[in-house]
Design a protein around this motif. Structure first.
Motif, PDB file in Angstrom:
ATOM      1  N   PRO A 149       0.819  -1.208   0.000  1.00  0.00           N
ATOM      2  CA  PRO A 149       0.000   0.000   0.000  1.00  0.00           C
ATOM      3  C   PRO A 149       0.856   1.263   0.000  1.00  0.00           C
ATOM      4  CG  PRO A 149       0.258  -0.779   2.225  1.00  0.00           C
ATOM      5  CD  PRO A 149       1.063  -1.712   1.346  1.00  0.00           C
ATOM      6  N   ASN A 150       0.189   2.421  -0.115  1.00  0.00           N
ATOM      7  CA  ASN A 150       0.895   3.671   0.130  1.00  0.00           C
ATOM      8  C   ASN A 150       0.593   4.140   1.554  1.00  0.00           C
ATOM      9  OD1 ASN A 150      -1.587   5.187   0.092  1.00  0.00           O
ATOM     10  ND2 ASN A 150      -1.471   5.316  -2.133  1.00  0.00           N
ATOM     11  N   ASP A 151       1.258   5.200   1.961  1.00  0.00           N
ATOM     12  CA  ASP A 151       1.140   5.655   3.351  1.00  0.00           C
ATOM     13  C   ASP A 151      -0.282   6.109   3.694  1.00  0.00           C
ATOM     14  OD1 ASP A 151       1.406   7.815   1.620  1.00  0.00           O
ATOM     15  OD2 ASP A 151       3.003   8.797   2.757  1.00  0.00           O
ATOM     16  N   GLU A 152      -0.946   6.794   2.761  1.00  0.00           N
ATOM     17  CA  GLU A 152      -2.306   7.261   3.035  1.00  0.00           C
ATOM     18  C   GLU A 152      -3.268   6.093   3.211  1.00  0.00           C
ATOM     19  OE1 GLU A 152      -3.286   9.915  -0.119  1.00  0.00           O
ATOM     20  OE2 GLU A 152      -1.989  11.526   0.619  1.00  0.00           O
ATOM     21  N   GLN A 153      -3.071   5.026   2.441  1.00  0.00           N
ATOM     22  CA  GLN A 153      -3.934   3.860   2.585  1.00  0.00           C
ATOM     23  C   GLN A 153      -3.747   3.200   3.952  1.00  0.00           C
ATOM     24  OE1 GLN A 153      -2.556   1.881  -0.982  1.00  0.00           O
ATOM     25  NE2 GLN A 153      -4.502   2.237  -2.042  1.00  0.00           N
ATOM     26  N   VAL A 154      -2.514   3.047   4.376  1.00  0.00           N
ATOM     27  CA  VAL A 154      -2.249   2.409   5.665  1.00  0.00           C
ATOM     28  C   VAL A 154      -2.907   3.183   6.803  1.00  0.00           C
ATOM     29  CG1 VAL A 154      -0.449   1.855   7.348  1.00  0.00           C
ATOM     30  CG2 VAL A 154      -0.129   1.285   4.933  1.00  0.00           C
TER      31      VAL A 154
ATOM     32  N   ALA B 297      10.443   4.245   1.397  1.00  0.00           N
ATOM     33  CA  ALA B 297       9.582   3.102   1.707  1.00  0.00           C
ATOM     34  C   ALA B 297       9.850   2.599   3.116  1.00  0.00           C
ATOM     35  CB  ALA B 297       9.813   1.974   0.704  1.00  0.00           C
ATOM     36  N   LEU B 298       8.828   1.985   3.688  1.00  0.00           N
ATOM     37  CA  LEU B 298       8.892   1.370   5.011  1.00  0.00           C
ATOM     38  C   LEU B 298       8.457  -0.080   4.851  1.00  0.00           C
ATOM     39  CD1 LEU B 298       9.224   2.078   8.142  1.00  0.00           C
ATOM     40  CD2 LEU B 298       6.714   2.161   8.168  1.00  0.00           C
ATOM     41  N   VAL B 299       9.286  -1.015   5.300  1.00  0.00           N
ATOM     42  CA  VAL B 299       8.992  -2.442   5.195  1.00  0.00           C
ATOM     43  C   VAL B 299       8.827  -2.994   6.601  1.00  0.00           C
ATOM     44  CG1 VAL B 299       9.790  -4.674   4.348  1.00  0.00           C
ATOM     45  CG2 VAL B 299      10.328  -2.593   3.064  1.00  0.00           C
ATOM     46  N   VAL B 300       7.682  -3.586   6.876  1.00  0.00           N
ATOM     47  CA  VAL B 300       7.360  -4.052   8.225  1.00  0.00           C
ATOM     48  C   VAL B 300       6.925  -5.509   8.184  1.00  0.00           C
ATOM     49  CG1 VAL B 300       5.840  -3.732  10.232  1.00  0.00           C
ATOM     50  CG2 VAL B 300       6.676  -1.736   8.965  1.00  0.00           C
ATOM     51  N   THR B 301       7.535  -6.323   9.038  1.00  0.00           N
ATOM     52  CA  THR B 301       7.096  -7.690   9.281  1.00  0.00           C
ATOM     53  C   THR B 301       6.849  -7.838  10.772  1.00  0.00           C
ATOM     54  OG1 THR B 301       9.305  -8.604   9.699  1.00  0.00           O
ATOM     55  CG2 THR B 301       8.585  -8.472   7.394  1.00  0.00           C
ATOM     56  N   ALA B 302       6.486  -9.034  11.194  1.00  0.00           N
ATOM     57  CA  ALA B 302       6.279  -9.271  12.622  1.00  0.00           C
ATOM     58  C   ALA B 302       7.572  -9.106  13.407  1.00  0.00           C
ATOM     59  CB  ALA B 302       5.701 -10.666  12.834  1.00  0.00           C
ATOM     60  N   ASP B 303       8.716  -9.230  12.715  1.00  0.00           N
ATOM     61  CA  ASP B 303       9.996  -9.245  13.423  1.00  0.00           C
ATOM     62  C   ASP B 303      10.855  -8.007  13.233  1.00  0.00           C
ATOM     63  OD1 ASP B 303       9.502 -11.899  14.317  1.00  0.00           O
ATOM     64  OD2 ASP B 303      10.109 -12.642  12.343  1.00  0.00           O
ATOM     65  N   GLU B 304      10.600  -7.216  12.178  1.00  0.00           N
ATOM     66  CA  GLU B 304      11.499  -6.092  11.933  1.00  0.00           C
ATOM     67  C   GLU B 304      10.810  -4.969  11.186  1.00  0.00           C
ATOM     68  OE1 GLU B 304      14.807  -7.018   9.372  1.00  0.00           O
ATOM     69  OE2 GLU B 304      13.577  -8.220   8.029  1.00  0.00           O
ATOM     70  N   THR B 305      11.445  -3.797  11.286  1.00  0.00           N
ATOM     71  CA  THR B 305      11.015  -2.617  10.537  1.00  0.00           C
ATOM     72  C   THR B 305      12.225  -2.056   9.810  1.00  0.00           C
ATOM     73  OG1 THR B 305       9.276  -2.076  12.128  1.00  0.00           O
ATOM     74  CG2 THR B 305      10.039  -0.296  10.695  1.00  0.00           C
ATOM     75  N   ILE B 306      12.072  -1.820   8.519  1.00  0.00           N
ATOM     76  CA  ILE B 306      13.175  -1.344   7.686  1.00  0.00           C
ATOM     77  C   ILE B 306      12.731  -0.069   6.986  1.00  0.00           C
ATOM     78  CG2 ILE B 306      14.623  -1.874   5.676  1.00  0.00           C
ATOM     79  CD1 ILE B 306      14.052  -4.886   6.310  1.00  0.00           C
TER      80      ILE B 306
ATOM     81  N   ALA C  94       4.954  -3.562   2.739  1.00  0.00           N
ATOM     82  CA  ALA C  94       5.955  -2.651   2.181  1.00  0.00           C
ATOM     83  C   ALA C  94       5.224  -1.397   1.726  1.00  0.00           C
ATOM     84  CB  ALA C  94       6.705  -3.306   1.023  1.00  0.00           C
ATOM     85  N   VAL C  95       5.415  -0.303   2.445  1.00  0.00           N
ATOM     86  CA  VAL C  95       4.639   0.919   2.264  1.00  0.00           C
ATOM     87  C   VAL C  95       5.457   1.954   1.517  1.00  0.00           C
ATOM     88  CG1 VAL C  95       3.225   2.644   3.433  1.00  0.00           C
ATOM     89  CG2 VAL C  95       3.691   0.461   4.570  1.00  0.00           C
ATOM     90  N   THR C  96       4.891   2.529   0.463  1.00  0.00           N
ATOM     91  CA  THR C  96       5.542   3.653  -0.199  1.00  0.00           C
ATOM     92  C   THR C  96       5.160   4.952   0.501  1.00  0.00           C
ATOM     93  OG1 THR C  96       3.725   3.764  -1.795  1.00  0.00           O
ATOM     94  CG2 THR C  96       5.699   2.528  -2.437  1.00  0.00           C
ATOM     95  N   GLN C  97       6.146   5.872   0.595  1.00  0.00           N
ATOM     96  CA  GLN C  97       5.946   7.148   1.288  1.00  0.00           C
ATOM     97  C   GLN C  97       6.323   8.339   0.425  1.00  0.00           C
ATOM     98  OE1 GLN C  97       7.218   6.920   5.678  1.00  0.00           O
ATOM     99  NE2 GLN C  97       8.673   5.517   4.709  1.00  0.00           N
TER     100      GLN C  97
END
Length: 305
Positions: free
Chosen positions: A188-193, A226-235, A218-221
């Protein structure tokens, strides 16, 4: 990588140099008018093809001249279009995007045949041999039907990804969230999230979506990267500085670069970097099909940035 890009296919018309809508029936000269293939499936498809993937598109178009143009553009980029069914009673989806001198780009959009695409239009045997299924626009199928399609893709050994076209709001989230447990990557993009979740921060919102069953968000900003988030990490991965002409299609280009990077065995951070670098190529011109890059040239851009 053999990928099925399923869902929204659009022909965009970009009009550059729009300062205002003329009064009455007056006219106005503009700098450029350009067509380009687009959509959360169609736009992603052409960029994936440029990056070396084998791409099969599935969706719906009309029987009108817009379809003729859109199919020709996809095929010229190496995308297989046999899976795009014709709906004679619907026009092909299209957008008109007037780009103002300051870069603002409002849009007029006709949903057209995209709204008529159903699971029955995609024989599951056509997906045999794919390594990935990317669903662009799950809102047109609804969560349960989208979930069944994604679950089938997983059952034949493919990874899955989803990109949403509509603006984010809680009602839309409720409509599509049955697909999330079958989604490896949500794009998604940031506004959608923020719209989906009402979260105070992007990371918090992405984590809420992971909690609904998505493997990775994986969020576009935009200019922030971009911001990539899983249960274990944020990139976090920054955007690359370029002379921006038009940002139409940059989200689809990021999706393509990110997914292609993962298919090549790159880490989520490296894949996001490839996604941002691919989006940077598109931002320097008009439309998702701007430029003549390939995987090697985008990697060269990355190495020099």
């Amino acid at each position: 990588m053999k990928i099925a890009t399923v869902g929204v296919h659009v022909l965009d018309t970009h009009v550059i140099g729009i300062e205002s809508i003329p009064d009455g029936s007056d006219g106005q000269l503009v700098e450029t008018i350009r067509f380009s293939p687009a959509g959360t499936a169609g736009g992603t498809a052409i960029v994936l093809s440029r990056l070396g993937a084998e791409v099969l598109s599935f969706g719906a178009v009309g029987t009108d001249p817009i379809a003729t143009s859109l199919l020709a553009m996809l095929e010229a980029e190496g995308v297989a279009t046999a899976g795009l069914v014709r709906k004679a009673e619907h026009q092909t989806s299209a957008s008109v995007i007037p780009v103002r001198p300051n870069g603002d780009r409002p849009a007029w959009h006709c949903i057209g045949a995209n709204g008529a695409f159903t699971p029955e239009d995609l024989p599951l045997t056509a997906l045999d041999g794919i390594t990935h299924l990317h669903l662009g626009g799950p809102e047109f199928l609804g969560g349960p039907a989208a979930g069944e399609l994604l679950a089938h893709a997983r059952s034949i050994g493919a990874t899955t990804s989803v990109d949403v076209l509509a603006p984010g709001d809680p009602d839309l989230l409720a409509w599509i969230q049955d697909a999330f447990p079958h989604t490896d990557y949500l794009l998604p993009n940031d506004e959608q999230v923020l719209g989906f979740t009402g979260a105070a921060s992007l990371e918090e919102g992405a984590r809420a979506l992971v909690a609904l069953g998505v493997g990775c968000v994986a969020v576009t900003q935009g200019a922030e990267g971009a911001l990539v988030v899983t249960a274990d990490e944020t990139i976090e991965v920054p955007a690359y500085p370029v002379d921006v002409v038009d940002t139409t299609g940059c989200g689809d280009a990021f999706s393509a670069g990110f997914l292609r990077g993962l298919s090549l065995g790159r880490s989520p951070r490296e894949a996001a970097q490839l996604g941002c670098a691919t989006a940077a190529q598109v931002a320097q011109g008009l439309g998702t099909d701007h430029g003549s890059y390939d995987l090697a040239s985008v990697d060269e851009f990355l190495a020099s940035s």
